[in-house]
Design a protein around this motif. Structure first.
Motif, mmCIF file in Angstrom:
data_model
loop_
_atom_site.group_PDB
_atom_site.id
_atom_site.type_symbol
_atom_site.label_atom_id
_atom_site.label_comp_id
_atom_site.label_asym_id
_atom_site.label_seq_id
_atom_site.Cartn_x
_atom_site.Cartn_y
_atom_site.Cartn_z
ATOM 1 N N TRP A 232 0.823 -1.215 0.000
ATOM 2 C CA TRP A 232 0.000 0.000 0.000
ATOM 3 C C TRP A 232 0.858 1.267 0.000
ATOM 4 O O TRP A 232 0.355 2.368 -0.099
ATOM 5 N N LYS A 233 2.173 1.106 0.061
ATOM 6 C CA LYS A 233 3.100 2.235 0.062
ATOM 7 C C LYS A 233 3.900 2.246 -1.241
ATOM 8 O O LYS A 233 3.999 1.233 -1.936
ATOM 9 N N ALA A 268 4.625 7.707 2.871
ATOM 10 C CA ALA A 268 4.656 7.262 1.470
ATOM 11 C C ALA A 268 3.503 6.334 1.110
ATOM 12 O O ALA A 268 3.668 5.389 0.337
ATOM 13 N N ASN A 269 2.314 6.582 1.661
ATOM 14 C CA ASN A 269 1.139 5.795 1.297
ATOM 15 C C ASN A 269 0.616 6.256 -0.056
ATOM 16 O O ASN A 269 0.505 7.455 -0.319
ATOM 17 N N VAL A 270 0.260 5.317 -0.908
ATOM 18 C CA VAL A 270 -0.180 5.645 -2.265
ATOM 19 C C VAL A 270 -1.509 6.381 -2.222
ATOM 20 O O VAL A 270 -2.481 5.911 -1.627
ATOM 21 N N LEU A 297 -6.437 4.492 -4.180
ATOM 22 C CA LEU A 297 -6.022 4.881 -2.845
ATOM 23 C C LEU A 297 -5.410 3.679 -2.122
ATOM 24 O O LEU A 297 -5.952 2.578 -2.167
ATOM 25 N N PHE A 298 -4.295 3.909 -1.465
ATOM 26 C CA PHE A 298 -3.546 2.845 -0.791
ATOM 27 C C PHE A 298 -3.225 1.692 -1.757
ATOM 28 O O PHE A 298 -3.108 0.538 -1.351
ATOM 29 N N TYR A 318 1.077 10.809 2.869
ATOM 30 C CA TYR A 318 1.302 10.384 1.505
ATOM 31 C C TYR A 318 2.618 10.868 0.935
ATOM 32 O O TYR A 318 2.954 10.583 -0.209
ATOM 33 N N MET A 319 3.395 11.586 1.712
ATOM 34 C CA MET A 319 4.755 11.957 1.299
ATOM 35 C C MET A 319 5.560 12.267 2.540
ATOM 36 O O MET A 319 5.108 12.069 3.652
#
Length: 319
Positions: A232-233, A268-270, A297-298, A318-319
């Motif tokens: 998920w990352k 860093a989660n998508v 998402l994720f 997310y970053m």
């Protein structure tokens, strides 16, 4: 319909300065595959596999709970398009990565634990039942793969180590051997490669310690003999060739975060709605087809991990 691939023969990262037009250009990707195949990385990996002391453990039993909505990336493509900065900054790194010596190899487990230990890699692998899971892999560069990883859940190793109450994070560290890995002579990067997750993330079932792929021990270019998969990352979080696993109180700083924290953060989660500072993350290119598809998402694992981040500031996730 979910796609489950069960055959024993699977027939069918992240550069700091990769220009957007290159990683979104299908012709460049396909040309890169040709170079990788010419380097004959797969035959070399097969010869190394014959001597692997854990080869008898594969194929590992499939875990049917982990399914995909797209076909697997063929092994000959997946094994020849890799990030492994210890061996160079380009994708066709498989041939150079054969310099990696995976035996003898020890993994040190320590820090804030009741049971610190150092285990030979073959002993570590045999401590846990292995299984095969079909996972997505989403690179921060906006390309994606699908992979049949074999290994065991990270939470099983956490339970074995018995962390203390003040352990809030897990810090992973890879090898540091410039003689074996010429890329580590590049002093631009703060070697060794380091990454981390929270104890809460490690308690999920999804984090996976990988020991094999495509029904055999892990190829060197994938990060043998032990790597992490955090699907998920973004892919740079999934550290390769792990040597040390420490339970710590302070949040670890990863290699890419140390270089450029505004672009490569701890979480860093998508998330398709949060762009990288230099390109959009709304879509991704499926490596083996060239198709441009919407990013989920994720990375499609919101059901497994979303509740963990509920109510937290998206800018910090997310970053």
């Amino acid at each position: 319909m979910a796609f489950i691939h069960r055959r024993r023969s699977w027939a069918i990262s992240e550069a700091l300065a990769t220009p957007e037009e290159m990683f979104l250009n299908r012709r460049s990707i396909l040309a890169g595959m040709g170079i990788g195949l010419a380097a004959a990385a797969l035959p070399r990996a097969a010869r190394a596999e014959d001597a692997d002391p854990t080869a008898d453990l594969y194929p590992a039993k499939p875990n049917a709970a982990y399914k995909l909505d797209r076909a697997l990336t063929p092994e000959e493509i997946n094994a020849n398009y890799n990030n492994f900065y210890e061996y160079g900054t380009y994708k066709e790194i498989a041939a150079n990565a054969q310099q990696l010596k995976t035996r003898p190899w020890e993994v040190e487990i320590g820090g804030l634990v009741d049971k610190p230990m150092t285990l030979a890699i073959d002993d570590l692998i045999r401590k846990f039942p292995l299984e095969t899971r079909l996972y997505r892999h989403r690179c921060v560069e906006a390309w994606s793969m699908t992979i049949p990883w074999s290994g065991f859940p990270l939470k099983a190793l956490v339970a074995m180590a018995s962390p203390k109450a003040d352990a809030k994070f897990i810090r992973f560290e890879t090898f540091n051997d410039p003689a074996m890995a010429p890329g580590q002579n590049d002093f631009v990067y703060p070697w060794p490669y380091i990454e981390g997750v929270t104890i809460e993330e490690a308690a999920l079932d999804l984090p996976f310690l990988v020991t094999g792929a495509y029904d055999k021990p892990l190829a060197k270019q994938f990060g043998a003999p032990l790597r992490l998969a955090l699907p998920w990352k973004y892919g740079f979080k999934s550290i390769k060739s792990i040597r040390k696993i420490d339970f710590v109180a302070e949040q670890p700083v990863g290699l890419w975060e140390a270089i450029q924290p505004s672009e490569y953060g701890f979480w860093a989660n998508v998330n398709p709605e949060v762009p990288h500072p230099r390109w959009s993350q709304a879509k991704e290119r499926v490596l083996h087809t060239g198709e441009l598809v919407p990013t989920q998402l994720f990375n499609g694992y919101a059901a497994e991990v979303g509740q963990l981040y509920a109510g937290k500031d998206p800018a910090k996730l997310y970053m």
